[in-house]
Design an enzyme around this catalytic site. Sequence first.
Site, mmCIF file in Angstrom:
data_model
loop_
_atom_site.group_PDB
_atom_site.id
_atom_site.type_symbol
_atom_site.label_atom_id
_atom_site.label_comp_id
_atom_site.label_asym_id
_atom_site.label_seq_id
_atom_site.Cartn_x
_atom_site.Cartn_y
_atom_site.Cartn_z
ATOM 1 N N ASP A 1 -42.943 4.083 73.032
ATOM 2 C CA ASP A 1 -41.656 3.711 72.461
ATOM 3 C C ASP A 1 -40.508 4.492 73.071
ATOM 4 O O ASP A 1 -39.369 4.034 73.086
ATOM 5 C CB ASP A 1 -41.677 3.891 70.939
ATOM 6 C CG ASP A 1 -42.595 2.857 70.303
ATOM 7 O OD1 ASP A 1 -43.820 3.060 70.342
ATOM 8 O OD2 ASP A 1 -42.083 1.828 69.827
ATOM 9 N N ASN B 1 -45.098 7.558 70.861
ATOM 10 C CA ASN B 1 -45.722 6.249 70.646
ATOM 11 C C ASN B 1 -46.228 6.208 69.207
ATOM 12 O O ASN B 1 -46.136 7.185 68.470
ATOM 13 C CB ASN B 1 -46.853 6.027 71.665
ATOM 14 C CG ASN B 1 -47.369 4.596 71.643
ATOM 15 O OD1 ASN B 1 -46.575 3.646 71.624
ATOM 16 N ND2 ASN B 1 -48.665 4.412 71.611
ATOM 17 N N ARG C 1 -33.633 0.389 64.397
ATOM 18 C CA ARG C 1 -34.878 1.168 64.593
ATOM 19 C C ARG C 1 -34.505 2.311 65.530
ATOM 20 O O ARG C 1 -34.235 2.078 66.708
ATOM 21 C CB ARG C 1 -35.990 0.326 65.253
ATOM 22 C CG ARG C 1 -36.467 -0.874 64.491
ATOM 23 C CD ARG C 1 -37.714 -0.759 63.644
ATOM 24 N NE ARG C 1 -38.687 0.265 63.840
ATOM 25 C CZ ARG C 1 -39.937 0.072 64.299
ATOM 26 N NH1 ARG C 1 -40.327 -1.123 64.693
ATOM 27 N NH2 ARG C 1 -40.791 1.071 64.363
#
Lengths: 352, 352
Positions: free
Chosen positions: B239, B249, B90
């Site tokens: 994030d 985010n 990710r």
Amino acid sequence: MVVEGKSHRTIEASSDLTRVTIIDQTALPFKFKLIELKSLKDVIQAIKFMKVRGAPLIGVTSAFGIALEMNNDPSNQSLMDAAFALKESRPTAVNLAWAVEKMLEHLKTINAKDRAKTAWFYANQLAEDDIKTNINIGRAGLPLLKQIKSSPLNILTHCNAGWLATIDNGTALSPIYQAVEEGIDIHVWVDETRPRNQGMNLTAWELTQAKIPHTIISDNTGGLLMQQNKVDCVIVGADRISIDGQVCNKIGTYLKALAAKAHDIPFYVAAPLSTVDKKFIGKNQPFEIECRDPNELLRIKGLNSNGIISEVKIGMSNAYNPAFDITPPEFISKIICEKGSYNPDSIGALLL
Amino acid sequence: MVVEGKSHRTIEASSDLTRVTIIDQTALPFKFKLIELKSLKDVIQAIKFMKVRGAPLIGVTSAFGIALEMNNDPSNQSLMDAAFALKESRPTAVNLAWAVEKMLEHLKTINAKDRAKTAWFYANQLAEDDIKTNINIGRAGLPLLKQIKSSPLNILTHCNAGWLATIDNGTALSPIYQAVEEGIDIHVWVDETRPRNQGMNLTAWELTQAKIPHTIISDNTGGLLMQQNKVDCVIVGADRISIDGQVCNKIGTYLKALAAKAHDIPFYVAAPLSTVDKKFIGKNQPFEIECRDPNELLRIKGLNSNGIISEVKIGMSNAYNPAFDITPPEFISKIICEKGSYNPDSIGALLL
């Protein structure tokens, strides 16, 4: 518009004036299904359960509802009862009340024996007028699109204000259809439009039928796209406009208007003047916001692994489901109507 | 946190250090299902398919991924390959890279034969540290909630930055859990958070377990609620945060920040300092925004009429599915971290 090679409108009266045929919009995009409405009750159910939706279309559908009821009982009482029941079926869209009032005006001085015939005549006329209005909205909006020099022209739209929301041609999508006919290269960002997904279900389906390039996005995505300069303008419809230019439209419209303003992107509202509530000053009184069944958010319909339309429950807590929000005039570049495009605070003056 | 009467963390190592147990977050809220990860491959799959998600949790999970691989092959090459594969799984969440780097730091000077044991030790320590950090985030955020004098206090949150996004306690929800423990009357507006519905699926489930009043709303609804004075503050997670206070985010965060600013509503970001990317100046370079499978938007999982978890296809056109957006510091009232709450443009200084 053309579906599977055949020209369609969203609602059409039968030649014997005993029923109307509609497209069941709750079955799209999975199935193109025509259904018949034979009574006022059928019409009210179709409006409540959003088999027909879109402010202009529910206005005309309610006119046909009165015509159907006049076949059945053309008395004054029946006329008044039908008008009342129709206005209650969806409280926010002013076109519905507007169309019902138009019908009452035409019918109240007509003898009961002639009422049914007259009602069908005027309901059909409202449908024809809607089509002309929408072509004119397209003409009024087209120069606004042409003045943006991007290719492709990336337009973001929320909900469905296409031909499915009207009798034909659409409001927000009408300038887009005309621009594509003129050879302008357009790509449409289609907001999914939760909770009922009218963007994903209806706008995307319409644009697919019309072979116009488009991409579905979640309602959350527009801000990022604007940050990345991937949106040239926003066009949406409206369910009710106050005379001071406040626009009540599908929930989520306001968030896109805020983002468009922050990124200096034109934000257009396209709607017929029948959407303007001439009794209503938005800054003085709150709009009535229809709250719908939380299950519209907590349940969703799609195709299961066998290709059958099937509903699943996606949420397990309580939900709150207001259907509209308000975009104040300072966020709106122009309101596009059948008479031209106007600053939002001058829209009320057109009705004087 | 407590689920069905039993205390749980989102990830726990087995006592023999051969596997980790996680909560399969893709099964929530329909089913509380624990699954075991036995290899690096299992871990990468769990991260990619979001069985574990949330920046802090995927950081710790990746550390356990390295530990699992060290059981298997503790060579230098194996360590470097594992680190590389995890970072790719990710790309946006900086905690993942941060946790992997921490593990590399600890392990690179350790002999191969001791690496596995050391790796499990440090992965467990990262998990313990995460819990302490989140308790401290809660403590730092609590005074911000207390200074708002509304009862109930209506807090809007987007996505899931609760305990499910961490090892325990959560980031954005940590001050809320602490406030409820202190007897403050709180109601949470839970953004559904399309396309993966982490709000509807995870935050609503967490709040249900904790018996905290909450209501699911579509992502489109926050603007209307703010217009109606029904939101006292917004708290979200993050994030990745640049040293100049730009917050990456979940997609849609930026639209809520725009609305909060327009309505003068405090907008808080709660995240551990490991979320701050110290190499990154947001205003100078674009964030890498992960684009995920369009089917996340076009297909959805829920309970069918037989109560079985089942997937339906809801959209028929192309879709675009970026997972994050950027909220600039001028829209953020405070960033809440384990050291306190700070103006966003001063967050980078904490790392010096």
